[in-house]
Enzyme design. Structure first.
Site, PDB file in Angstrom:
ATOM      1  N   SER A   2       0.819  -1.216   0.000  1.00 42.35           N
ATOM      2  CA  SER A   2       0.000   0.000   0.000  1.00 42.35           C
ATOM      3  C   SER A   2       0.852   1.265   0.000  1.00 42.35           C
ATOM      4  O   SER A   2       0.408   2.307  -0.490  1.00 42.35           O
ATOM      5  CB  SER A   2      -0.945   0.001   1.207  1.00 42.35           C
ATOM      6  N   ALA A  24       1.575   3.577  -3.046  1.00 41.35           N
ATOM      7  CA  ALA A  24       0.638   4.642  -3.421  1.00 41.35           C
ATOM      8  C   ALA A  24       1.048   5.943  -2.737  1.00 41.35           C
ATOM      9  O   ALA A  24       1.053   6.026  -1.506  1.00 41.35           O
ATOM     10  CB  ALA A  24      -0.791   4.259  -3.026  1.00 41.35           C
ATOM     11  N   GLU A  51       2.905  -0.183  10.476  1.00 41.80           N
ATOM     12  CA  GLU A  51       3.104  -1.596  10.145  1.00 41.80           C
ATOM     13  C   GLU A  51       2.777  -2.493  11.329  1.00 41.80           C
ATOM     14  O   GLU A  51       2.454  -3.660  11.153  1.00 41.80           O
ATOM     15  CB  GLU A  51       4.530  -1.839   9.641  1.00 41.80           C
TER      16      GLU A  51
END
Length: 198
Positions: A47, A50, A113
């Site tokens: 992700s 992006a 994370e």
């Protein structure tokens, strides 16, 4: 020349040296008063490819370079829209290296994370030059996770999950401002459970 300009000049010189010799990660330290800022390289592959997600987390989009991580595989995760990487012989993961990440930004990425990943030092190959570069990468903590399968596809993620993931990431950052904030996994699960109920 004032002290502020000298500090910036020193930092810029060290950053240029790192770009000229990317085989070694330079922990660039800039002293401004009592504060010390270190610059890190972080290999991203899910992700965080992006820019919109990175911008929500860091309030900027750092300089980056396309890179390849050899000896790893990017898996899909059952029940999750983001991927995991684990060491797998004769495989590779394409991604990019975010450069010039500060200590506070690295802390934000660590929190994002969460416990599902372990920050690990890896060597990546830059695609533009084939130079080797030391970087941090977030490796899946559970190497025997039965929920890992197949390959994760960034293009599919952009089409199907990007917009909702950006909203979840915004919620995570808002949550970080509160005392006793929830970890990212809890934010993710509550967001997607609420999203599924609607």
């Amino acid at each position: 020349m004032g002290l502020g300009f000298r500090v910036i000049e020193d930092w810029c010189w060290q950053a240029i040296c790192q770009l000229a010799n990317p085989q070694v990660e330079v922990e660039v330290e800039v002293k401004m008063g009592e504060a010390v800022v270190a610059a890190h390289n972080v290999f991203v592959y899910g992700s965080l490819l992006a820019d919109d997600v990175v911008r929500v987390l860091l309030n900027r989009v750092p300089t980056s370079s396309a890179a390849l991580l050899n000896g790893f595989h990017r898996f899909s995760i059952k029940g999750r829209v983001y991927p995991a990487i684990l060491p797998v012989r004769n495989r590779h993961v394409s991604g990019r290296v975010l450069m010039g990440i500060t200590d506070p930004e690295l802390h934000i990425l660590d929190e994002f994370e969460d416990v599902e990943y372990q920050r690990t030092r890896v060597e990546v190959s830059l695609l533009e030059s084939s130079d080797k570069l030391q970087a941090h990468a977030y490796v899946w903590s559970n190497a025997n996770d039965p929920n890992l399968y197949g390959d994760w596809d960034f293009e599919e993620w952009k089409q199907v999950h990007k917009e909702s993931f950006i909203k979840m990431t915004m919620g995570f950052m808002e949550e970080q401002e509160l005392p006793g904030s929830k970890p990212r996994v809890a934010t993710y699960e509550s967001f997607y459970q609420q999203d599924a109920a609607e």
